[in-house]
Design a protein around this motif. Structure first.
Motif, PDB file in Angstrom:
ATOM      1  N   VAL A  61      -9.479   1.694   5.118  1.00  6.44           N
ATOM      2  CA  VAL A  61      -8.561   0.623   5.493  1.00  6.44           C
ATOM      3  C   VAL A  61      -7.928   0.940   6.846  1.00  6.44           C
ATOM      4  CG1 VAL A  61      -6.496  -0.658   4.826  1.00  6.44           C
ATOM      5  CG2 VAL A  61      -8.088   0.156   3.058  1.00  6.44           C
ATOM      6  N   ASP A  62      -8.070   0.011   7.789  1.00  3.49           N
ATOM      7  CA  ASP A  62      -7.438   0.140   9.099  1.00  3.49           C
ATOM      8  C   ASP A  62      -5.961  -0.170   8.953  1.00  3.49           C
ATOM      9  OD1 ASP A  62      -6.673   0.070  11.747  1.00  3.49           O
ATOM     10  OD2 ASP A  62      -7.626  -1.872  12.161  1.00  3.49           O
ATOM     11  N   LEU A  63      -5.115   0.787   9.352  1.00  6.80           N
ATOM     12  CA  LEU A  63      -3.664   0.627   9.228  1.00  6.80           C
ATOM     13  C   LEU A  63      -3.026   0.157  10.522  1.00  6.80           C
ATOM     14  CD1 LEU A  63      -2.928   3.895   7.202  1.00  6.80           C
ATOM     15  CD2 LEU A  63      -3.196   1.570   6.304  1.00  6.80           C
ATOM     16  N   GLY A  64      -3.814   0.135  11.599  1.00 10.16           N
ATOM     17  CA  GLY A  64      -3.258  -0.267  12.883  1.00 10.16           C
ATOM     18  C   GLY A  64      -2.575   0.880  13.585  1.00 10.16           C
ATOM     19  N   GLY A  65      -3.228   1.450  14.587  1.00  9.99           N
ATOM     20  CA  GLY A  65      -2.609   2.527  15.348  1.00  9.99           C
ATOM     21  C   GLY A  65      -2.801   3.911  14.796  1.00  9.99           C
ATOM     22  N   ALA A  66      -3.493   4.058  13.685  1.00  7.17           N
ATOM     23  CA  ALA A  66      -3.746   5.382  13.105  1.00  7.17           C
ATOM     24  C   ALA A  66      -5.158   5.400  12.537  1.00  7.17           C
ATOM     25  CB  ALA A  66      -2.732   5.696  11.999  1.00  7.17           C
ATOM     26  N   ALA A  67      -5.638   6.599  12.200  1.00  7.50           N
ATOM     27  CA  ALA A  67      -6.960   6.714  11.599  1.00  7.50           C
ATOM     28  C   ALA A  67      -6.986   5.942  10.281  1.00  7.50           C
ATOM     29  CB  ALA A  67      -7.302   8.178  11.357  1.00  7.50           C
ATOM     30  N   PRO A  68      -8.134   5.343   9.918  1.00  3.16           N
ATOM     31  CA  PRO A  68      -8.203   4.583   8.662  1.00  3.16           C
ATOM     32  C   PRO A  68      -7.809   5.436   7.465  1.00  3.16           C
ATOM     33  CG  PRO A  68     -10.154   4.199  10.000  1.00  3.16           C
ATOM     34  CD  PRO A  68      -9.403   5.317  10.652  1.00  3.16           C
ATOM     35  N   GLY A  69      -7.133   4.813   6.513  1.00  4.53           N
ATOM     36  CA  GLY A  69      -6.801   5.476   5.270  1.00  4.53           C
ATOM     37  C   GLY A  69      -7.860   5.182   4.224  1.00  4.53           C
ATOM     38  N   PHE A  70      -7.826   5.952   3.134  1.00  4.11           N
ATOM     39  CA  PHE A  70      -8.808   5.778   2.064  1.00  4.11           C
ATOM     40  C   PHE A  70      -8.123   5.205   0.835  1.00  4.11           C
ATOM     41  CE2 PHE A  70     -11.210   7.367  -1.637  1.00  4.11           C
ATOM     42  CZ  PHE A  70     -12.450   6.781  -1.359  1.00  4.11           C
ATOM     43  N   LEU A  71      -8.695   4.118   0.317  1.00  8.75           N
ATOM     44  CA  LEU A  71      -8.154   3.450  -0.862  1.00  8.75           C
ATOM     45  C   LEU A  71      -9.125   3.634  -2.027  1.00  8.75           C
ATOM     46  CD1 LEU A  71      -6.100   1.490  -2.191  1.00  8.75           C
ATOM     47  CD2 LEU A  71      -7.567  -0.390  -1.387  1.00  8.75           C
TER      48      LEU A  71
END
Length: 343
Positions: A61-71
């Motif tokens: 998941v792209d959080l905007g401004g940071a590396a993607p997180g994992f869901l």
């Protein structure tokens, strides 16, 4: 009731919080000004699904401004690429892994931060409600001591005859409890007491280091006292309701699984080579300057001469301490060996 002390060190560039219970450090919190707010524990964001990975049973998941997180996804979850979600961070990034997320509901608009996670002062209040934070020189010193203990691989407790070794690998954290029997003490009682104290200190140190995942503990003796050993382990980790325990083996090996929540302290401070990063060294220099200023209110100016890479980061931060703090680049200064002089 345990005696609790709380320390808050707000040095330009980095804030540190420390919790001390019964004379032992239990928590070291570190937040840097340039850390992505989207990946802080408890942060809430609008994210956009950029990849669905069935093999990992999750989505990035792209959080905007940071590396993607994992869901992580359950079997019944259905997502589509590009879908917007409201998510919260339940585990901060660690080396090779992005932040772990939990889905809160649908979202709208571009990926963006909705609410930052709690800062260090707020976290300290949650850990020790009603306890006023100590600041200034004592806070700087407490944070330095807590850092030293968090980074140490061996810990000796002479009063109990225990030597603990903790090592974290890619797969798990390994703990070895060594015990030196004392003359005149019943060996069985001595081993039991050593395991109880060893497990208690192991739980404290793992929390101080911000470790999670699989933990393997080599207890004193074999598994003949498995029931008592398991009882001692559950008591030691009683503060962690999500801990999962496996039966003690006949060789005296205990295994448990702990949730990941925060970035391990060693990864905050060091690079993949295990050495302090340039930013860590620069921030340490600024902290040392601040300590000098607080300890000596008479000297007109303190000048820190350091490696140019460190000076590039430290100089603007030291300027926020006021005119008494100056950082100068010195091409001859070894990395991490900056020196402070009175002028």
């Amino acid at each position: 009731m345990s005696a609790v002390e709380v320390f808050l060190d707000e040095t330009p560039g980095e804030t540190r919080g420390v919790v001390l219970r019964d004379g032992r450090f239990t928590h070291l919190l570190i937040q840097r000004e340039d850390d992505p707010a989207e990946t802080r524990l408890g942060a809430r964001s609008i994210g956009r699904v950029v990849e669905i990975n069935p093999g990992l049973r999750g989505a990035f998941v792209d959080l905007g401004g940071a590396a993607p997180g994992f869901l992580p996804l359950r079997r019944q979850d259905r997502l589509t690429q590009g879908e917007r979600l409201e998510v919260t961070v339940v585990a901060e990034p660690r080396r090779g892994k992005g932040a772990t997320l939990r889905r809160l509901g649908p979202g709208e608009g571009a990926p963006r931060l909705l609410e930052a996670g709690p800062d260090v002062a707020e976290q300290l209040q949650r850990l020790a409600p009603g306890v006023e934070s100590v600041t200034g020189l004592p806070a700087i010193d407490a944070a330095i001591e807590a850092e030293e203990e968090a980074l140490s691989a061996t810990h000796v407790f002479m009063s109990h005859g225990i030597d603990l070794a903790l090592e974290r690998t890619r797969a798990l954290a390994a703990v070895d409890i060594d015990y030196a029997a004392s003359a005149g003490r019943d060996p069985k009682q001595g081993r039991a007491a050593a395991n109880r104290e060893g497990l208690r200190q192991t739980a404290r140190l793992i929390g101080l280091k911000n470790w999670g995942g699989l933990v393997a503990i080599d207890l004193v003796g074999d598994g003949q006292e498995a029931e008592a050993q398991m009882k001692a382990a559950r008591a030691a980790f009683a503060h962690e309701p999500q801990a999962v325990f496996a039966p003690v083996s006949r060789f005296g090996l205990m295994q448990l699984a702990l949730p990941w929540r925060r970035t391990p302290i060693e990864e905050v401070l060091a690079g993949a080579d295990g050495q302090a990063t340039v930013r860590t060294r620069a921030l340490a220099l600024v902290r040392a300057l601040r300590r000098q200023i607080l300890a000596d209110t008479v000297t007109p100016r303190f000048v820190a001469r350091c490696h140019p890479e460190e000076a590039r980061i430290a100089a603007p931060l030291a300027a926020r301490l006021g005119p008494r703090a100056v950082v100068q680049a010195d091409p001859d200064a070894p990395a991490g060996r900056g020196r402070i002089q009175e002028t």
